[in-house]
Each structure stands twice: as structure tokens, then as C-alpha cells.
Design an enzyme around this catalytic site. Structure first.
Site, mmCIF file in Angstrom:
data_model
loop_
_atom_site.group_PDB
_atom_site.id
_atom_site.type_symbol
_atom_site.label_atom_id
_atom_site.label_comp_id
_atom_site.label_asym_id
_atom_site.label_seq_id
_atom_site.Cartn_x
_atom_site.Cartn_y
_atom_site.Cartn_z
ATOM 1 N N ASP A 170 0.487 -1.260 -0.246
ATOM 2 C CA ASP A 170 -0.205 0.205 0.081
ATOM 3 C C ASP A 170 0.683 1.249 0.021
ATOM 4 O OD1 ASP A 170 -2.889 0.590 -0.296
ATOM 5 O OD2 ASP A 170 -2.887 1.034 2.213
ATOM 6 N N HIS A 253 -4.678 2.589 -7.436
ATOM 7 C CA HIS A 253 -5.799 2.088 -6.530
ATOM 8 C C HIS A 253 -7.081 1.857 -7.344
ATOM 9 C CE1 HIS A 253 -3.775 3.067 -2.020
ATOM 10 N NE2 HIS A 253 -4.981 2.306 -2.158
ATOM 11 N N HIS A 256 -6.790 -1.644 -7.960
ATOM 12 C CA HIS A 256 -6.917 -2.851 -6.843
ATOM 13 C C HIS A 256 -8.384 -3.262 -6.888
ATOM 14 C CE1 HIS A 256 -9.176 -2.229 -2.891
ATOM 15 N NE2 HIS A 256 -7.749 -3.474 -2.694
ATOM 16 N N HIS A 270 -5.557 -6.057 0.874
ATOM 17 C CA HIS A 270 -5.046 -4.716 0.226
ATOM 18 C C HIS A 270 -4.075 -4.750 -0.256
ATOM 19 C CE1 HIS A 270 -6.335 -0.486 -0.405
ATOM 20 N NE2 HIS A 270 -5.400 -0.228 -0.227
HETATM 21 ZN ZN LIG Z 1 -4.006 2.035 0.129
#
Ligand SMILES: [Zn+2]
Length: 355
Positions: A170, A253, A256, A270
Site C-alpha cells: 500500500d 488503486h 485494485h 488490500h
Molecule cells: Zn490503499
């Protein structure tokens, strides 16, 4: 317009939870403390001892597991009934997000104490609200960041290293996405452009995980809150938190979110999906091969996935890639913060290089 936002105060170190009384008492004499059910039995004695004598009232509440509107409402009601002036959340992302949202409903101070460093969510003014079935209902943007973030690195070092690795994934996205926003002039999480300091913080986040990531994981394997782990926890939680919120987010993201559409990846954390998003973003941006390889090799060294197969996507055919790309490229989605127009076909091509 340019701007930044920060948590009110940030305290990190081994044994930080033992300072809970002294750190939290200035916010109120009555506290409600919601604790992740996974660590409740282990941490409740530490928390009670740390609170002893510092409060008129200190209620421990076991978190139910999901950050749903019902869970938030029940916590807010219990805290209101107890006359709480400060809300404390201890645990992983969902427990902390529940505490943040409940504190907002009551208009009281909020303290969070993350027990893993698996994402950059703790410092942010954001709660992700889920439905009871585990799907995302919506993002709730809060008017304030937590008043205090209390990070006990001994507790984080006791957790499995996979969480720290995910947090590195992340944190890896932070600089690449902020840089995309800086180049395009895209707005950050609270709809202004980031100040130059936001991009500097994002850069130091990247530098810290590159320099200390591998060693921090080795320390975590030994359950040791060593100097490298301290640096990486600061990067994963504080630098990445400020960097993404004030610098802005982009393709990594968005990809993601696309990956999260697939049933195959629900066991992934995540940050593991975000790492694939970073590699795809570099392909999308046409990064030089040497830069792509540097990031990919780093991911391998810090135990992050570098191919779709590593996420458990068994059959990454054109149909699967289109599902990911369609979600990533929705109108208004953050992929459009990139400094060039992004199409579904471009995302499919970037992902094809990661099969
Ligand atoms: Zn994140």
C-alpha cells in the site's frame, strides 16, 4: 487551491499502548474503547492496566468484526449511554473505521491504535462502510483525521509478517500515485491539489520502504520491534497515510478496485492487490524497463505478488482482464487522475504484461 491534512498527533514505539492513559486522558474523562475481537482477549488486560486511574470511566467493547452501519450505530449508542468524551479504536482496519465513524456521529475525540501495519488507513479521515455480507457499501469521508494515532510496534511485531508486507504494498503506491497527480494537476482526497510537502512525504515513504523493507520483514519474522521495523511502520502508517490523502491516488488503486471484482482474490490483502496495481500503473505510464524491474524486484524481496497468478487469478484471459479494466476505468474513477487519457484497452494491455 493547495492543501494538506494530518492526524492531530502520532506516537509510535514498543509498549506505546501502556501510555494509553496519559496520551488519551487529555481528550476526556470518560472513554469508550472498541477492540478488535481477534486481539480482545490478549490486549484487554494491557488496556485496562494502562487506563487505570486515568479516567472516570473506561469501557471496553468487543468489536463485532465488520464496519457496518449497525455496528457503528450500536457503538455510538453504547458510548453515548456511557457519557464518553473520547472514542478509542484498537485493532485492524475495520475496528478502527468503526471507531472513527462512531466518534463522528457523537462529535467526540477519536483515538486509533492499529495492531497491524497492513495499510495506510489509520491516519486518514475515511471510514469504509461494509454491508453485513462483506461487500462495500460506501466510503464515508470524515471532517477530521483521528486526534491521536497510537502505534505500539511491539504489538505490530507480534502479528504475522504478511500484514507488514501488505502495508509495504500500500505504501509503495503512495509516491507513484501522488506523482501521477502532481504531473496531471489532479485533486487529492479532499479536492484540492497537494502542497509540495505532500509529494515530499510520499517520496520519503518510498525511500523508507526501499531502504528498510526487507530488514523490517526479517525483524517481524523474529517478532522484534527493531530499527528497520520502526522505519517501515512509520512509512506504512504515517507517511503513506498523509501521502495518499494529501497527494492523491491514481491508477494503482483504481486497478485494485478492479481486481476486487474477482472472487479469486478475496483471500488477498488490500496492499497485495495494490502492489499489482503499482506494477500495472508503471506499464500504463510506459515507465522505462529499468524502473519497472526495480519495482518488480523490490516487490519480490518484500514478499509481494508480481503477477496476477500470485493473487490466485487462475485464468487471466481477455474476459477477466476486461472485468478488471472496466471497473478501473469507470467515469470519474481515480484512474483518470493519470496525466494522460486512460482507456480500458490500455489497462487490459498493462495487465497482460503481468500474467
Ligand atoms: Zn490503499
Amino acid at each position: 487551491m493547495q492543501g494538506m491534512r494530518f492526524p492531530g498527533r502520532y506516537v509510535q514505539g514498543p509498549g506505546a499502548l501502556a501510555r494509553l492513559g496519559r496520551e488519551v486522558a487529555p481528550f476526556g474523562r470518560r472513554a469508550a474503547c472498541v477492540v478488535d475481537r481477534g486481539v480482545f482477549d490478549r490486549l484487554a488486560p494491557t488496556l485496562s492496566a494502562a487506563a487505570d486511574g486515568a479516567f472516570e470511566r473506561f469501557d471496553l467493547v468487543r468489536h463485532g468484526g465488520e464496519c457496518t452501519l449497525d455496528e457503528i450505530g450500536a457503538l455510538a449508542e453504547a458510548a453515548r449511554a456511557a457519557g464518553a468524551e473520547v472514542m478509542v479504536g484498537v485493532g485492524g482496519g475495520k475496528a478502527l473505521d468503526t471507531a472513527k465513524a462512531a466518534a463522528r456521529r457523537l462529535g467526540i475525540a477519536c483515538v486509533v491504535a492499529p495492531t497491524i501495519a497492513a495499510s495506510d488507513a489509520p491516519c486518514s479521515a475515511l471510514s469504509v462502510i461494509y454491508r453485513a455480507d462483506g461487500t462495500v457499501e460506501r466510503d464515508e469521508f470524515l471532517p477530521r483525521n483521528p486526534d491521536l494515532v497510537l502505534v505500539d510496534t511491539a504489538v505490530i511485531a507480534a502479528a504475522p509478517s504478511r500484514f507488514l508486507a501488505a502495508g509495504i504494498g500500500d505504501a509503495l503506491a503512495t509516491w507513484y500515485e501522488a506523482e501521477a497527480c502532481r504531473r496531471s494537476g489532479a485533486l487529492n482526497m479532499f479536492q484540492v491539489r497537494g502542497l509540495p510537502l505532500a509529494y515530499q512525504i510520499a517520496r520519503s515513504c518510498r525511500d523508507a520502504i526501499f531502504a528498510f523493507g526487507e530488514e523490517a520483514l526479517a525483524e517481524n519474522d523474529r517478532h522484534e520491534a527493531g530499527p528497520a521495523l520502526e522505519r517501515v511502520v512509520e512509512a506504512n502508517i504515517l507517511l503513506s497515510g498523509i501521502g495518499f490523502e494529501s497527494g492523491g491516488v491514481a491508477a494503482a488503486h483504481a486497478i485494485h478496485h478492479g481486481l476486487s471484482e474477482l472472487d479469486d482474490v478475496h483471500h488477498c490483502l488490500h496492499g497485495e492487490k495494490v502492489a499489482i496495481g503499482v506494477l500495472a500503473q508503471l506499464r500504463l505510464e510506459g515507465a522505462p524497463e529499468a524502473e519497472f524491474e526495480e519495482v518488480r524486484d523490490f516487490c519480490r524481496r518484500v514478499r509481494l505478488p508480481t503477477r496476477l497468478a500470485d493473487l490466485g487469478i487462475a485464468d487471466a484471459g481477455g474476459e477477466v482482464l476486461t472485468i478488471i479494466a472496466r471497473r478501473a476505468c469507470r467515469p470519474g474513477e481515480i484512474v483518470h487522475n493519470e496525466p494522460f487519457p486512460v482507456t480500458e484497452a490500455m489497462v487490459v494491455e498493462a495487465l497482460s504484461a503481468l500474467i
